[in-house]
Enzyme design. Structure first.
Site, PDB file in Angstrom:
ATOM      1  N   LYS A   1       0.855  -1.179   0.000  1.00 44.11           N
ATOM      2  CA  LYS A   1       0.000   0.000   0.000  1.00 44.11           C
ATOM      3  C   LYS A   1       0.896   1.237   0.000  1.00 44.11           C
ATOM      4  O   LYS A   1       1.966   1.236   0.609  1.00 44.11           O
ATOM      5  CB  LYS A   1      -0.910   0.006   1.230  1.00 44.11           C
ATOM      6  CG  LYS A   1      -2.008  -1.054   1.190  1.00 44.11           C
ATOM      7  CD  LYS A   1      -2.884  -0.944   2.435  1.00 44.11           C
ATOM      8  CE  LYS A   1      -4.100  -1.865   2.331  1.00 44.11           C
ATOM      9  NZ  LYS A   1      -3.731  -3.286   2.357  1.00 44.11           N
TER      10      LYS A   1
ATOM     11  N   HIS B   1      -3.972   2.012   4.653  1.00 41.29           N
ATOM     12  CA  HIS B   1      -3.206   3.132   4.128  1.00 41.29           C
ATOM     13  C   HIS B   1      -2.845   4.128   5.226  1.00 41.29           C
ATOM     14  O   HIS B   1      -1.807   4.800   5.149  1.00 41.29           O
ATOM     15  CB  HIS B   1      -3.985   3.818   3.006  1.00 41.29           C
ATOM     16  CG  HIS B   1      -3.973   3.052   1.718  1.00 41.29           C
ATOM     17  ND1 HIS B   1      -4.925   2.112   1.403  1.00 41.29           N
ATOM     18  CD2 HIS B   1      -3.093   3.069   0.675  1.00 41.29           C
ATOM     19  CE1 HIS B   1      -4.657   1.589   0.212  1.00 41.29           C
ATOM     20  NE2 HIS B   1      -3.554   2.150  -0.251  1.00 41.29           N
TER      21      HIS B   1
ATOM     22  N   SER C   1      -7.205   4.253  -2.583  1.00 44.43           N
ATOM     23  CA  SER C   1      -7.308   3.981  -1.156  1.00 44.43           C
ATOM     24  C   SER C   1      -8.684   4.371  -0.664  1.00 44.43           C
ATOM     25  O   SER C   1      -9.166   5.478  -0.949  1.00 44.43           O
ATOM     26  CB  SER C   1      -6.238   4.782  -0.397  1.00 44.43           C
ATOM     27  OG  SER C   1      -6.531   4.846   0.982  1.00 44.43           O
TER      28      SER C   1
ATOM     29  N   GLY D   1      -9.294   4.712   2.511  1.00 46.67           N
ATOM     30  CA  GLY D   1      -9.020   5.624   3.618  1.00 46.67           C
ATOM     31  C   GLY D   1      -8.684   7.026   3.131  1.00 46.67           C
ATOM     32  O   GLY D   1      -9.086   8.026   3.733  1.00 46.67           O
TER      33      GLY D   1
END
Length: 245
Positions: A135, A162, A206, A208
């Site tokens: 990631k 992340h 991502s 997040g």
């Protein structure tokens, strides 16, 4: 079938075997047949076990080839399962933007390049793990007298989320000595690093740290990585239609 055949032959009228001999013969046939059946069962058990092992290995190799191999472009790959929770997304949103503590140092005499180098002396532009799928996040940094933002690339193979990738660097930025420093996580995705090829691929998104307006900016990360890894082929994919996580 073997036992029935033996019994038929033993009790045929022309058979010259005594009754005792016939019994012993049938017993031997039964023993041989039992042994044969036991061996067949053993072989079948081994075959079933090997089939399970081969199936597991095939799935593992398929997944490894699908996501870690660099022979074919990532556009041929399908979506990876998302590893995110509502709690993780909330934590990521809370840390996404921030600034360092104010400083009394006079920045008026410092040029934009001086400020940039001061930032990079504390936080390098690129930090990613070698030979792994990981990631990654792209962080944008601004500061007083800084004409253009500084961008940071962070990738970690051990990170579950992340936010775990971003947190150490965001903590350093919050403590950075450069006055008026502000940071923002632009987004994230995946980085595939393979020193055997050598090749690095930047792609994905991502949950997040979603990209603003769904506009991917992997090209920024790719350009920074090219400078940090001049001997590698570096490519990026900004196509959101691929659904690559």
């Amino acid at each position: 079938y073997t036992i029935c055949l033996a019994m038929t032959r033993c009790w045929q009228p022309q058979s010259r075997l005594s009754s005792i001999s016939k019994v012993y013969l049938i017993r031997d046939y039964i023993c041989v047949t039992k042994t044969l059946l036991t061996n067949i069962v053993s072989v079948l058990t081994v075959i079933v076990s090997m089939n399970r092992v081969f199936s597991t290995c095939a799935r593992t190799l398929a997944n490894d080839f699908r996501y870690n191999n660099f022979v074919f472009p990532l556009s041929n790959f399908s979506t990876m399962d998302a590893t995110t929770t509502a709690e993780e997304r909330a934590q990521a949103a809370a840390m996404r933007e921030g600034q360092n503590k104010s400083s009394s140092e006079d920045q008026s005499s410092k040029s934009s390049e001086d400020v940039k180098q001061a930032i990079l002396s504390e936080v390098p532009e690129v930090e990613i793990d070698a030979d792994h799928k990981q990631k990654y996040v792209l962080i944008e940094v601004n500061a007083t007298n800084l004409e253009k933002p500084v961008h940071l690339v962070r990738g970690r193979k051990w990170a579950s989320y992340h936010k775990d990738v971003a947190e150490p660097t965001l903590t350093k930025l919050a403590r950075c000595s450069v006055p008026g420093l502000r940071y923002n996580v632009l987004g994230g995705g995946r980085i595939l690093h393979d020193s055997q090829v050598p090749k690095i691929e930047v792609y994905g998104y991502s949950y997040g740290f979603p990209w603003k307006d769904d506009v991917y900016r992997h090209e920024i990360a790719a350009e920074l990585i090219k400078v940090a890894y001049p001997d590698f082929e570096v490519i990026h994919i900004n196509d959101s239609s691929l659904g690559l996580y």
